[in-house]
Design an enzyme around this catalytic site. Structure first.
Site, mmCIF file in Angstrom:
data_model
loop_
_atom_site.group_PDB
_atom_site.id
_atom_site.type_symbol
_atom_site.label_atom_id
_atom_site.label_comp_id
_atom_site.label_asym_id
_atom_site.label_seq_id
_atom_site.Cartn_x
_atom_site.Cartn_y
_atom_site.Cartn_z
ATOM 1 N N ARG A 82 86.982 24.114 10.380
ATOM 2 C CA ARG A 82 87.404 25.615 10.199
ATOM 3 C C ARG A 82 88.823 25.475 11.061
ATOM 4 N NH1 ARG A 82 81.564 28.432 11.681
ATOM 5 N NH2 ARG A 82 80.840 28.620 9.625
ATOM 6 N N ALA B 100 64.105 22.660 1.453
ATOM 7 C CA ALA B 100 64.128 23.747 0.500
ATOM 8 C C ALA B 100 65.001 24.818 0.715
ATOM 9 C CB ALA B 100 62.722 24.414 0.128
ATOM 10 N N ASP C 79 82.792 23.546 12.835
ATOM 11 C CA ASP C 79 83.988 24.540 13.531
ATOM 12 C C ASP C 79 85.157 23.677 13.559
ATOM 13 O OD1 ASP C 79 81.778 26.380 14.343
ATOM 14 O OD2 ASP C 79 80.906 24.593 15.398
ATOM 15 N N HIS D 249 77.825 24.921 19.821
ATOM 16 C CA HIS D 249 77.945 25.547 18.665
ATOM 17 C C HIS D 249 77.472 27.049 18.509
ATOM 18 C CE1 HIS D 249 78.148 26.282 14.445
ATOM 19 N NE2 HIS D 249 77.106 26.859 14.455
HETATM 20 N N1 LIG Z 1 75.704 23.457 13.382
HETATM 21 C C1 LIG Z 1 76.314 24.477 12.386
HETATM 22 O O1 LIG Z 1 77.617 24.531 12.277
HETATM 23 C C2 LIG Z 1 75.196 25.445 11.384
HETATM 24 C C3 LIG Z 1 76.034 25.897 10.326
HETATM 25 C C4 LIG Z 1 75.458 26.815 9.571
HETATM 26 C C5 LIG Z 1 74.152 26.979 9.645
HETATM 27 N N2 LIG Z 1 73.585 26.431 10.948
HETATM 28 C C6 LIG Z 1 71.966 26.349 10.827
HETATM 29 O O2 LIG Z 1 71.325 25.553 9.809
HETATM 30 C C7 LIG Z 1 69.995 25.953 9.719
HETATM 31 C C8 LIG Z 1 69.499 25.950 8.181
HETATM 32 O O3 LIG Z 1 70.591 26.797 7.628
HETATM 33 P P1 LIG Z 1 70.028 27.310 6.010
HETATM 34 O O4 LIG Z 1 71.274 28.127 5.547
HETATM 35 O O5 LIG Z 1 69.925 26.016 5.257
HETATM 36 O O6 LIG Z 1 68.695 28.260 6.218
HETATM 37 P P2 LIG Z 1 67.729 28.378 5.203
HETATM 38 O O7 LIG Z 1 66.924 29.289 5.667
HETATM 39 O O8 LIG Z 1 68.175 28.709 3.810
HETATM 40 O O9 LIG Z 1 66.730 27.231 5.068
HETATM 41 C C9 LIG Z 1 66.010 26.620 6.445
HETATM 42 C C10 LIG Z 1 64.979 25.824 5.670
HETATM 43 O O10 LIG Z 1 64.207 25.324 6.611
HETATM 44 C C11 LIG Z 1 62.910 25.440 6.778
HETATM 45 N N3 LIG Z 1 62.207 25.254 7.894
HETATM 46 C C12 LIG Z 1 61.882 25.985 9.078
HETATM 47 N N4 LIG Z 1 61.111 25.428 9.598
HETATM 48 C C13 LIG Z 1 60.884 24.228 9.332
HETATM 49 C C14 LIG Z 1 60.147 23.023 10.147
HETATM 50 N N5 LIG Z 1 59.407 23.190 11.256
HETATM 51 N N6 LIG Z 1 60.378 21.897 9.245
HETATM 52 C C15 LIG Z 1 60.889 21.786 8.364
HETATM 53 N N7 LIG Z 1 61.737 22.787 7.673
HETATM 54 C C16 LIG Z 1 61.407 24.007 8.252
HETATM 55 C C17 LIG Z 1 62.567 26.689 5.963
HETATM 56 O O11 LIG Z 1 61.441 26.800 5.295
HETATM 57 C C18 LIG Z 1 63.641 26.849 5.068
HETATM 58 O O12 LIG Z 1 63.537 26.338 3.792
HETATM 59 C C19 LIG Z 1 69.987 27.409 10.507
HETATM 60 O O13 LIG Z 1 69.340 27.237 11.642
HETATM 61 C C20 LIG Z 1 71.312 27.785 10.583
HETATM 62 O O14 LIG Z 1 71.454 28.664 11.624
HETATM 63 C C21 LIG Z 1 74.123 25.641 11.587
#
Ligand SMILES: NC(=O)c1ccc[n+]([C@@H]2O[C@H](COP(=O)([O-])OP(=O)(O)OC[C@H]3O[C@@H](n4cnc5c(N)ncnc54)[C@H](O)[C@@H]3O)[C@@H](O)[C@H]2O)c1
Length: 333
Positions: free
Chosen positions: A163, A14, A160, A188
């Site tokens: 980018r 979501a 990364d 990361h």
């Molecule tokens: N590795 C990368 O390059 C990279 C890049 C961007 C973001 N991220 C990470 O990706 C993640 C998601 O980012 P986003 O912008 O979609 O965040 P977001 O907050 O929009 O969405 C995260 C979703 O995960 C859900 N969630 C939380 N705990 C959960 C669980 N136990 N089981 C299932 N769902 C769960 C939340 O309810 C939410 O809907 C973050 O941790 C962010 O830091 C990583």
């Protein structure tokens, strides 16, 4: 004859990354235009209403490859028989939260998901962890899924890499696809080492070393490295939300290359279980250059690293050891 549908799970379904990623997967950008899919969508109970809206939109996209959608807040249902898992959902860092608190919340999530993968997923499931801290979350997840090979758990550093590739392309003024073999080493996080010294740029009909094309070693060691390391923060400052479209694109790129392989002589960066190559600590999930064949990655060997590279590899390796120690302390507490 039509292929059997494969089951693919996206967690955090979501959230904002999933909103772009689900569309890319469901229209065939990741598993191919001939591969039917059943999408499993996992989120937490308070998000089930929002998830219902995502399910409606997926249905309204009228995508021919998408055979059905399974929205759930139950990891057992979410991981049942999946061939690929995008672990995007994680506990976000809140104001005043220490790294230890963040790790502690995430260790709990990735322990539960590792156990569910172990019991319910296909044994050759390919797992990509996107949720931060991605490298250590992948390590924890793998620990709780002993019946699945450690090689099947990876963390995303492809954003990364993309980018870094885009920065080089802009500097040299070539299309981004002309830049290859730029490496992201390590975690990361802001300690990652973006390294263009083995990269190439396709110009005037041939591949030339990126260093020669750029012609500015000082830039490659300073502004280039810092821009890539801090790009996530720059996007947050501008957008007031973290990178989502580009993160989804990178997750799709990572999984597509893992399933389909890399062309001869080309490599990509992935967080994978470390065997100690290039002096990295063993048994942490460390980003290396990898080549991929028949669904299996291999760390590219024999690249020469100079003192500058060794120093940066050491810093990011130490951070991963600290994260691992903190995560294990949470598990054993
Ligand atoms: N590795 C990368 O390059 C990279 C890049 C961007 C973001 N991220 C990470 O990706 C993640 C998601 O980012 P986003 O912008 O979609 O965040 P977001 O907050 O929009 O969405 C995260 C979703 O995960 C859900 N969630 C939380 N705990 C959960 C669980 N136990 N089981 C299932 N769902 C769960 C939340 O309810 C939410 O809907 C973050 O941790 C962010 O830091 C990583």
């Amino acid at each position: 004859m039509e292929s059997e549908p494969i089951r693919v799970v996206v967690t955090g379904a979501a959230g904002q990354i999933a909103y772009s990623l689900l569309y890319m997967i469901a229209k065939g950008d990741v598993f191919g235009s001939e591969q039917p899919l059943i999408l499993h969508l996992l989120d937490i109970p308070p998000m089930m209403g929002v998830l219902e809206g995502v399910v409606m939109e997926l249905s309204d996209c009228a995508l021919p490859l998408l055979r059905s959608v399974v929205p759930t807040d139950d990891p057992v249902v979410a991981f049942k028989d999946v061939a690929a898992a995008f672990l995007v959902g994680a506990m976000p860092r809140k104001q005043g939260m220490e790294r230890k608190d963040l790790l502690s919340a995430n260790v709990k999530i990735f322990k539960v998901q590792g156990e569910a993968l172990d019991k319910h997923a296909k044994k050759d499931v390919k797992v990509l962890v996107v949720g931060n801290p991605a490298n250590t979350n992948a390590l924890i997840c793998s620990r709780y899924a002993p019946s699945i090979p450690k090689e099947n758990f990876t963390a995303m550093t492809r954003l990364d890499q993309n980018r870094a590739q885009a920065q080089i392309a802009a500097k040299v003024n070539v299309p981004v696809a002309s830049v290859s073999n730029v490496i992201i080493w390590g975690n990361h996080s802001s300690t990652q080492f973006p390294d263009a010294s083995h990269g190439t740029v396709h110009m005037a009909g041939k591949d030339i070393p990126a260093r020669d094309a750029v012609g500015d070693d000082v830039w490659l060691r300073t502004a280039f490295v810092e821009t890539v390391q801090k790009r996530g923060a720059a996007v947050i400052n501008a957008r007031k939300m973290s990178s989502a479209m580009s993160a989804a694109k990178a997750a799709g790129d990572h999984m597509r290359d893992w399933f389909n392989g890399t062309p001869p002589g080309k490599f990509v960066s992935m967080g994978v279980i470390s065997d100690g190559s290039y002096g990295a600590p063993k048994d942490v999930v460390f980003s290396f250059p990898v080549s991929i064949k028949n669904g299996k990655w291999e760390i590219v060997q024999g690249l020469v690293t100079d003192d500058f590279a060794k120093e940066l590899l050491d810093v990011t390796g130490k951070e991963l050891l600290e994260e691992r120690a903190e995560a294990i302390a949470v598990i054993e507490a």
